[in-house]
Design an enzyme around this catalytic site. Sequence first.
Site, short mmCIF file in Angstrom:
data_model
loop_
_atom_site.label_atom_id
_atom_site.label_comp_id
_atom_site.label_asym_id
_atom_site.label_seq_id
_atom_site.Cartn_x
_atom_site.Cartn_y
_atom_site.Cartn_z
N HIS A 120 0.84 -1.21 0.00
CA HIS A 120 0.00 0.00 0.00
C HIS A 120 0.88 1.26 0.00
O HIS A 120 0.59 2.23 -0.70
CB HIS A 120 -0.87 0.07 1.26
CG HIS A 120 -1.87 -1.04 1.42
ND1 HIS A 120 -2.02 -1.75 2.59
CD2 HIS A 120 -2.79 -1.56 0.56
CE1 HIS A 120 -2.98 -2.64 2.46
NE2 HIS A 120 -3.47 -2.56 1.24
N LYS A 130 -16.11 -7.47 5.65
CA LYS A 130 -14.83 -7.79 6.26
C LYS A 130 -14.89 -7.66 7.77
O LYS A 130 -15.51 -6.73 8.28
CB LYS A 130 -13.76 -6.83 5.77
CG LYS A 130 -13.32 -7.09 4.35
CD LYS A 130 -12.03 -6.37 4.05
CE LYS A 130 -11.54 -6.74 2.66
NZ LYS A 130 -10.32 -6.05 2.31
#
Length: 164
Positions: free
Chosen positions: A17, A42
């Site tokens: 990321h 999630k």
Amino acid sequence: MARAIYPGSFDPAHNGHIDIATRASRLFDQLIICVYDSPPTKSLLFSTEERVELFQRSVNHLPNVNVVPFTGLAPTVAHRQDAQFILRGLRAGFDFELEFEMALMWRNLDPEIDVVCMMSSLDYQFVFSSRIKEVVTLGANVENLVPPHVAEALQARLLPSRNR
Ligand code: ADP
């Protein structure tokens, strides 16, 4: 001024990321990393505030990048942030179908916002937050995959007895 949002759950941010954010900071005038407050599908290890802080500490040295929480649809958030682009990262193979389908849905929701995908660097093709959490639970050292403050947070959360 070219502005992009980079949305994701970032639970937690890892070097894949951070590499995408770093490279995109050279492409856009302003990059706003948007940490998804409550993704419907999630279950998360870190709270929204913790995920924002862990990512923010990783990009403090990039003056045109900041990190905020968000909820709702990415194109709506892009509009709210005055951004013309949504940035996503692509690992080899498996990300493409998902990102392509999502980009078409976002385009359908808001044709003014364009999706920009950046290829993951070779070193981070196999790096997933979920796998990092799994191997840390089993005692792995992940210091080459996450910054030191993220490694510490993972240890403290997943192996609390080691930190006593
Ligand atoms: P999601 O948005 O699906 O919850 P993440 O928070 O893990 O997933 O990822 C946010 C964005 O970062 C997505 O565009 C994802 O494809 C990208 N990404 C995740 N891991 C990597 C990596 N190792 N290299 C490059 N990009 C990545």
